[in-house]
Design a protein around this motif. Structure first.
Motif, PDB file in Angstrom:
ATOM      1  N   UNK C  27     -95.520  82.537 -60.220  1.00 23.49           N
ATOM      2  CA  UNK C  27     -95.239  83.262 -61.457  1.00 23.49           C
ATOM      3  C   UNK C  27     -96.905  83.368 -61.634  1.00 23.49           C
ATOM      4  N   UNK C  28     -97.522  82.130 -62.098  1.00 26.34           N
ATOM      5  CA  UNK C  28     -99.163  81.999 -63.005  1.00 26.34           C
ATOM      6  C   UNK C  28     -99.782  82.442 -61.323  1.00 26.34           C
ATOM      7  N   UNK C  30     -99.392  84.261 -59.154  1.00 24.05           N
ATOM      8  CA  UNK C  30     -99.634  85.928 -58.612  1.00 24.05           C
ATOM      9  C   UNK C  30    -100.280  86.642 -59.609  1.00 24.05           C
ATOM     10  N   UNK C  31     -99.708  86.702 -60.851  1.00 24.10           N
ATOM     11  CA  UNK C  31    -100.406  87.500 -61.693  1.00 24.10           C
ATOM     12  C   UNK C  31    -101.746  86.794 -61.271  1.00 24.10           C
ATOM     13  N   UNK C 149    -106.787  90.517 -62.086  1.00 17.56           N
ATOM     14  CA  UNK C 149    -105.908  89.962 -62.589  1.00 17.56           C
ATOM     15  C   UNK C 149    -104.589  91.223 -62.805  1.00 17.56           C
ATOM     16  N   UNK C 151    -103.113  94.063 -61.086  1.00 18.12           N
ATOM     17  CA  UNK C 151    -102.252  93.748 -60.344  1.00 18.12           C
ATOM     18  C   UNK C 151    -100.700  94.849 -59.887  1.00 18.12           C
TER      19      UNK C 151
END
Lengths: 158, 110, 158, 110
Positions: C27-28, C30-31, C149, C151
């Motif tokens: 998750x991190x 991806x962000x 960042x 996205x």
């Protein structure tokens, strides 16, 4: 004392990290053997609590942290969300907490619209404490059917 | 965790395809995209939620805002192809009573 | 000082929680705008470090915690994995650390077989400190291409 | 995050379908399932990794153990249908030199 595992996360009080917490809770709930439907309920409820905390920090013009604690019991998951950094003192938090009452002191939280309502609808128990920052304590029980911590499956056919 | 938004205009109708998750992070962008599409009187804003695999109260908030905007501008909004999970949130909050949700509509991609 | 966000996780030193940390890192990353390939590399590298920490605690017969810290910079992700509980003192950790040397003191860690090798192959930088517990500090840079960042994507056609 | 293991026996061949993730938590179960399948001389253990979407060094460790066991028992092991990501780990560790990996094999489900 009842045995449990504890997982703690601290994330910046920013909207972009709500999704990160959501992925973590889905992993924890999957490991615990929650059903798909319950995992989705947990994702919404925890996202609501973290979103509230982020909004709270934003309104107070703070660059704060949100602390999320997961108490992993055999029969249930307890999730705590606090909008001021610092570790949880579990027994302190649990003693000081009461059921949610519709009073002014949580006006702030209710600005989230349906957030609190969804938490209460999707979790088995929701308690809110508004002291120095807001702490939300939520509990969801694992359904009796099809539960198991050991979620590896081996099938053999010949 | 992200949200892709695709807008198509077709004979007094805006068709908006959403794909991904609607949460605190992505809902602002969604609101900013949808609100301007409510301004033309008589137009219908059709929002296809088939690819939305997560939504929470921030999404409900966006659709409430957009509904209000359509009332003001005399346009309208319909949500289509909701997944069971997303529909559940409209149902338990009672918002399915005031927001036009068409569960049967399919094949409106053209 | 260079701006960054910091996320911290503490999980019990048990194998069943390695996957939870892996979901969080995905998750991190991806962000942050890492590519699919880089996200998969990060998942393996961080899982290796957490697995080592869990093995270490198991061998020492401890019921310990693993602490994972994520330093989120514009151009890179720094991940710290420590196999004794307690919060990171970032500057202290970073000052006290040197590059990995093949000496006896980390024999324990090398028992993981290809774990350390994979960390080094998949991350841009890996540093290991063995003092009171083992601390692994890993860095991965975001590729220059296609980074952002923000996205969310909005496309409009008529 | 979990791993499903399905074993089929067919004319001196064990076909093992794996689905999920191979990590520290799931690799023990995998090892416990695969090792007994190496004991029959002349048998081939075919492990289908098509549905394995994550693997780390704990998985490599399992396949090294199983390979050693096949050498002892004069059986053999072949890995098939590896995803690019999983293949990468065998490649960068050099293990693809000692483990039999068949990238082309398909349709061995019967």
């Amino acid at each position: 004392m009842e045995a449990f595992d504890f997982i703690e996360m601290k994330v910046p009080a920013k909207e972009e990290y709500v999704g990160v917490v959501r992925l973590s809770i889905s992993g924890i709930a999957n490991r615990m053997g929650f059903t798909y439907e319950d995992i989705e309920d947990l994702k919404v409820a925890i996202s609501e609590a973290v979103t509230n905390a982020v909004t709270h920090a934003y309104e107070a013009n703070e660059e704060g942290e949100v602390t999320i604690g997961f108490g992993i019991y055999e029969s249930r998951l307890e999730v705590m969300v606090a909008d001021h950094g610092g570790s949880f003192n579990l027994s302190e938090v649990k003693n000081g907490i009461g059921p949610y009452e519709n009073n002014e002191s949580i006006e702030n939280l209710r600005e989230g619209g349906f957030g609190l309502f969804l938490m209460q609808a999707l979790m088995d128990k929701v308690e809110i404490k508004n002291d120095s920052g807001v702490i939300v304590l939520m509990t969801k029980y694992i359904d009796e059917i099809g539960v198991g911590f050991d979620d590896d499956h081996v099938s053999t056919t010949k | 965790m992200n949200l892709d938004i695709n807008v198509t205009e077709n004979s007094e109708k805006y068709l908006v395809h959403l794909s991904g998750e609607i949460d605190a992070y992505t809902s602002q962008k969604l609101k900013d995209t949808l609100l301007p599409l409510t301004k033309k009187k008589g137009y219908t804003l059709v929002v296809d939620l088939e690819q939305v695999n997560y939504m929470d109260s921030t999404g409900l908030g966006v659709f409430i805002s957009v509904l209000k905007a359509t009332k003001e501008a005399e346009s309208s909004m319909t949500l289509i192809n909701l997944k069971e999970r997303v529909r559940k949130l409209f149902k338990i909050t009672g918002l399915d009573q005031i927001i036009n949700i068409n569960l049967d509509e399919r094949g409106v991609n053209d």
